[in-house]
Design a protein around this motif. Structure first.
Motif, short mmCIF file in Angstrom:
data_model
loop_
_atom_site.label_atom_id
_atom_site.label_comp_id
_atom_site.label_asym_id
_atom_site.label_seq_id
_atom_site.Cartn_x
_atom_site.Cartn_y
_atom_site.Cartn_z
N GLU A 204 0.80 -1.21 0.00
CA GLU A 204 0.00 0.00 0.00
C GLU A 204 0.84 1.28 0.00
O GLU A 204 0.49 2.27 -0.61
N LYS A 205 1.97 1.23 0.71
CA LYS A 205 2.82 2.40 0.81
C LYS A 205 3.28 2.86 -0.57
O LYS A 205 3.21 4.05 -0.91
N LYS A 206 3.74 1.90 -1.36
CA LYS A 206 4.20 2.22 -2.73
C LYS A 206 3.04 2.69 -3.59
O LYS A 206 3.20 3.56 -4.44
N ALA A 207 1.89 2.09 -3.35
CA ALA A 207 0.70 2.47 -4.14
C ALA A 207 0.34 3.93 -3.87
O ALA A 207 0.00 4.68 -4.79
N ILE A 208 0.45 4.34 -2.61
CA ILE A 208 0.11 5.72 -2.25
C ILE A 208 1.11 6.70 -2.86
O ILE A 208 0.73 7.75 -3.38
N LEU A 209 2.39 6.33 -2.85
CA LEU A 209 3.41 7.17 -3.50
C LEU A 209 3.11 7.30 -4.99
O LEU A 209 3.23 8.38 -5.58
N SER A 210 2.69 6.20 -5.58
CA SER A 210 2.37 6.21 -7.01
C SER A 210 1.15 7.09 -7.31
O SER A 210 1.10 7.77 -8.33
N LEU A 211 0.19 7.08 -6.39
CA LEU A 211 -0.99 7.96 -6.57
C LEU A 211 -0.55 9.42 -6.65
O LEU A 211 -0.97 10.17 -7.52
N VAL A 212 0.33 9.82 -5.71
CA VAL A 212 0.80 11.21 -5.68
C VAL A 212 1.56 11.54 -6.96
O VAL A 212 1.37 12.59 -7.56
N LYS A 216 0.53 14.40 -9.77
CA LYS A 216 1.42 15.48 -10.23
C LYS A 216 1.55 15.44 -11.75
O LYS A 216 1.58 16.49 -12.40
N GLU A 217 1.62 14.24 -12.29
CA GLU A 217 1.71 14.13 -13.76
C GLU A 217 0.48 14.72 -14.44
O GLU A 217 0.55 15.19 -15.57
N LEU A 218 -0.63 14.67 -13.73
CA LEU A 218 -1.86 15.25 -14.30
C LEU A 218 -1.98 16.73 -13.95
O LEU A 218 -3.03 17.35 -14.18
N GLY A 219 -0.94 17.30 -13.37
CA GLY A 219 -0.91 18.74 -13.14
C GLY A 219 -1.30 19.16 -11.74
O GLY A 219 -1.59 20.34 -11.51
N TYR A 220 -1.32 18.22 -10.77
CA TYR A 220 -1.69 18.63 -9.42
C TYR A 220 -0.64 19.56 -8.82
O TYR A 220 0.55 19.23 -8.82
N ARG A 221 -1.09 20.72 -8.32
CA ARG A 221 -0.16 21.70 -7.74
C ARG A 221 -0.74 22.32 -6.46
O ARG A 221 -0.53 23.49 -6.19
N GLY A 222 -1.53 21.55 -5.73
CA GLY A 222 -2.00 22.06 -4.45
C GLY A 222 -3.48 22.46 -4.43
O GLY A 222 -3.93 23.12 -3.50
N GLY A 223 -4.22 22.06 -5.45
CA GLY A 223 -5.66 22.37 -5.51
C GLY A 223 -6.48 21.45 -4.60
O GLY A 223 -5.94 20.70 -3.78
#
Ligand code: X90
Length: 276
Positions: A204-212, A216-223
């Motif tokens: 799960e830990k790696k999965a959560i890192l992958s989610l983040v 970011k690849e989809l443009g997440y910047r703090g919204g």
């Protein structure tokens, strides 16, 4: 002037007391039981029943009549559905719109095909609420929401894709990956509104890192972020704190999947809607 937001129950929302938001239930069926995804549904006991159950199971979208009932007597209806690429919800809502508008020529209905589900629908609904509160005209709301949707996304992490595969909503090859013990499938709602696998993570830990990383690849910047989990609050909290570590002031909220998303995301699944 009555304005109403109507969303099918895959949005994980419930009908509000003032009916400014109305949830239209999908159904989950097995050979022995039918679960209606409304506020009466005990999602925990449904999930437990399904975990024990070995026979066929599936889901059904609301019909035209159920959408019409949900529209009630509103002057303006802003509707939103689960992706039309995986469900008939959008089609039945569109037939309801045609019927409603021809019966009441002075009323207006706009139906959004979310090309997604769950928390991305919630985020779009919140934007609709804001646009309504600003006192915008109907056409302005429709135009603004189309612009806004271009920068909302959904990523997910699933431990099992059995129900998705059994109902033909995902390829067997992808489903098999998730069948391997400890493997989490990380993916996103594609632009066409289908499941797109992006990664497979052990643990799960790696999965959560992958989610983040995928966010970011989809443009997440703090919204804004909404995480809906299926009986996995711990993972949702871990994801939230990871996001907050990098974006201290981000609005990150945690919710739970209701019936339809719990059936398909299965126990342990996380759905993450966000602004990119
Ligand atoms: O009409 C029906 O019976 C409903 C069928 C819905 C099938 C898909 C539900 C997916 C629920 C799973 C992970 C996120 C997938 C995102 C894809 C756009 C949640």
């Amino acid at each position: 002037m009555k304005v109403r937001i109507v969303a099918d129950s895959s949005a994980d929302l419930q009908t509000t007391e003032d009916k400014s938001i109305v949830s239209v239930p999908l159904k989950i069926m097995t050979d022995n039981a039918e679960y209606i995804d409304d506020e009466m549904l005990d999602v925990k006991s449904m999930t437990e029943d399904l975990a024990e159950y070995r026979g066929r199971s599936g889901s059904a979208c609301p019909g035209v009549g159920e959408w019409m009932d949900a529209f009630g007597d509103a002057d303006w209806v802003l509707g939103i559905t689960i992706t039309s690429n995986l469900s008939g919800c959008y089609n039945s809502a569109m037939v309801a719109k045609e019927t409603y508008e021809s019966e009441h020529p002075e009323r207006k209905v706009y139906i959004i095909d979310s090309l997604s589900t769950g928390p991305e629908m919630k985020i779009i609904v919140e934007k609709l609420q804001a646009l309504i509160a600003e006192g915008k005209a109907f056409e302005e709301i429709c135009e603004a929401i189309e612009q806004y949707r271009k920068r909302t996304f959904l990523v997910f992490c699933l431990k099992s894709l059995t129900n998705l595969a059994n109902n033909g909503r995902v390829s067997l090859a992808v489903a098999k990956i998730a069948g391997i013990l400890g493997i989490h499938v990380v993916g996103r709602a594609s632009e066409e509104g289908t499941l797109e696998q992006k990664d497979k993570a052990r643990g799960e830990k790696k999965a959560i890192l992958s989610l983040v990383k995928n966010m970011k690849e989809l443009g997440y910047r703090g919204g804004k972020v909404i995480i809906d989990h299926c009986f996995n609050e711990e993972a949702a909290l871990q994801l939230k704190s990871l996001i907050r570590k990098e974006y201290q002031s981000a609005d990150v909220r945690i919710g739970t999947t209701k019936g339809l998303c719990s059936f398909y995301a299965e126990r342990g699944g996380l759905l993450v809607g966000f602004e990119g």
